[in-house]
Design an enzyme around this catalytic site. Structure first.
Site, PDB file in Angstrom:
ATOM      1  N   THR A 103       0.925   7.179  -0.779  1.00 21.63           N
ATOM      2  CA  THR A 103       1.467   8.460  -1.219  1.00 21.63           C
ATOM      3  C   THR A 103       0.882   8.782  -2.585  1.00 21.63           C
ATOM      4  O   THR A 103       0.929   7.958  -3.497  1.00 21.63           O
ATOM      5  CB  THR A 103       3.005   8.397  -1.298  1.00 21.63           C
ATOM      6  OG1 THR A 103       3.514   7.908  -0.039  1.00 21.63           O
ATOM      7  CG2 THR A 103       3.593   9.777  -1.565  1.00 21.63           C
ATOM      8  N   ARG A 150       0.791  -1.245   0.000  1.00 23.67           N
ATOM      9  CA  ARG A 150       0.000   0.000   0.000  1.00 23.67           C
ATOM     10  C   ARG A 150       0.821   1.292   0.000  1.00 23.67           C
ATOM     11  O   ARG A 150       0.241   2.383  -0.017  1.00 23.67           O
ATOM     12  CB  ARG A 150      -1.002   0.038   1.165  1.00 23.67           C
ATOM     13  CG  ARG A 150      -2.042  -1.052   1.142  1.00 23.67           C
ATOM     14  CD  ARG A 150      -3.279  -0.688   1.929  1.00 23.67           C
ATOM     15  NE  ARG A 150      -2.999  -0.402   3.309  1.00 23.67           N
ATOM     16  CZ  ARG A 150      -3.914   0.028   4.190  1.00 23.67           C
ATOM     17  NH1 ARG A 150      -5.164   0.210   3.790  1.00 23.67           N
ATOM     18  NH2 ARG A 150      -3.594   0.274   5.437  1.00 23.67           N
ATOM     19  N   ASP A 151       2.135   1.205  -0.002  1.00 25.89           N
ATOM     20  CA  ASP A 151       2.937   2.432  -0.082  1.00 25.89           C
ATOM     21  C   ASP A 151       4.216   2.166  -0.865  1.00 25.89           C
ATOM     22  O   ASP A 151       5.311   2.568  -0.467  1.00 25.89           O
ATOM     23  CB  ASP A 151       3.264   2.952   1.318  1.00 25.89           C
ATOM     24  CG  ASP A 151       3.677   4.428   1.306  1.00 25.89           C
ATOM     25  OD1 ASP A 151       3.377   5.129   0.313  1.00 25.89           O
ATOM     26  OD2 ASP A 151       4.283   4.872   2.297  1.00 25.89           O
ATOM     27  N   LEU A 152       4.054   1.495  -1.989  1.00 29.18           N
ATOM     28  CA  LEU A 152       5.193   1.169  -2.848  1.00 29.18           C
ATOM     29  C   LEU A 152       5.625   2.423  -3.592  1.00 29.18           C
ATOM     30  O   LEU A 152       4.858   2.996  -4.368  1.00 29.18           O
ATOM     31  CB  LEU A 152       4.790   0.064  -3.823  1.00 29.18           C
ATOM     32  CG  LEU A 152       5.884  -0.561  -4.698  1.00 29.18           C
ATOM     33  CD1 LEU A 152       6.991  -1.149  -3.841  1.00 29.18           C
ATOM     34  CD2 LEU A 152       5.273  -1.614  -5.609  1.00 29.18           C
TER      35      LEU A 152
END
Length: 268
Positions: free
Chosen positions: A107, A69-71
């Site tokens: 992000t 979820r935040d790659l």
């Protein structure tokens, strides 16, 4: 796929305060590496080997039922010799379950469109999405590796969210033609049309072998049981790179599959 491509947890201490000890990655983040080389782009072989390493790490993560979820580039770390890349920062990771999850987690520049809402929503509202959000994020990183540019550069977070939700994507100018079908499929609006990381890894490994030649560095990227050469032609990947289940793939997304598979077959 390999857990070796995740930043290794070494231990924890409760005294004098809670501390986690993890592997030291002296090469810094992928983001800093890209910034340090601008305006030049990294060597194509290096960029694709990094992309393959990321894909293999995500392949492992998804296989054990975890969504990152935040790659993004700042959550990817390099060894000191800048040849091996590892996935880090699991602060927003969670299990991939048939349940609603918090929206707008991650992000903005790398966030999948299904995590946004065009209509105003209350803080804390949840909606359903699955592990394919990571595939979208990967597409933005792959684009960065090939262009050494920031996705939606100069736009505020709100404008980035609007652009993503309205189907705007970064320019394909100067993207190698062999990679265009992969990017298009990974950042597809419909999550079901995005490939699984297993298929992405096979595609990238094949491009590295046949377009860039043999990979002289980071040989451990190929220490997996993925088929190679003619075996790929008869694998489930060649039935449809958009669907891990070969039986269901015959019923879904025929047009998208044909586009991706045509490019994939031509690279063999």
């Amino acid at each position: 796929m390999s857990s070796k491509l995740l930043k290794q947890f070494i231990g924890a201490s409760m005294e004098p305060t809670l501390m986690l000890v993890t592997e030291l990655m002296r090469g810094g983040t992928l983001q800093k590496f890209l910034w340090s080389t601008r305006p030049q782009c990294p060597d194509l072989k290096l960029s694709l080997s990094f992309a393959l390493g990321i894909s293999r790490a995500m392949e492992y993560l998804h296989a054990i039922g975890i969504i990152h979820r935040d790659l993004k580039p700042s959550n990817l770390l390099l060894t000191e010799d800048k040849t091996i890349i590892k996935l880090a920062d699991f602060g927003l990771a969670r299990e991939d379950a048939e349940a609603e999850m918090t929206t707008e987690a991650g992000t903005y520049r790398w966030m999948a469109p299904e995590m946004f809402s065009m209509d105003p929503i209350r803080i804390g509202v949840k909606k359903y999405y699955n592990h394919k959000v990571d595939v979208y994020s990967f597409s933005m990183i792959l684009w960065e590796l090939l262009t050494n540019s920031t996705p939606f550069k100069g736009r505020s977070n709100i404008m980035v969210a609007y652009a993503t939700a309205t189907k705007m994507r970064p320019s394909m100018d100067n993207i190698p033609s062999e990679i265009e079908p992969l990017l298009s499929s990974c950042w597809a609006e419909d999550p079901a049309e995005r490939p699984e990381f297993e298929q992405i890894s096979d595609f990238l490994a094949n491009i590295l072998r046949n377009v860039c030649g043999s990979l002289t560095s980071s040989p451990n990227l190929f220490e997996t049981e993925h088929p190679t050469g003619n075996e790929l032609v008869n694998s489930p990947v060649t039935n449809c790179l958009m669907d891990k289940d070969a039986e269901n793939s015959k019923k879904k997304h025929r047009s998208s599959c044909c586009c991706f598979m045509s490019a994939y077959d031509n690279s063999l």
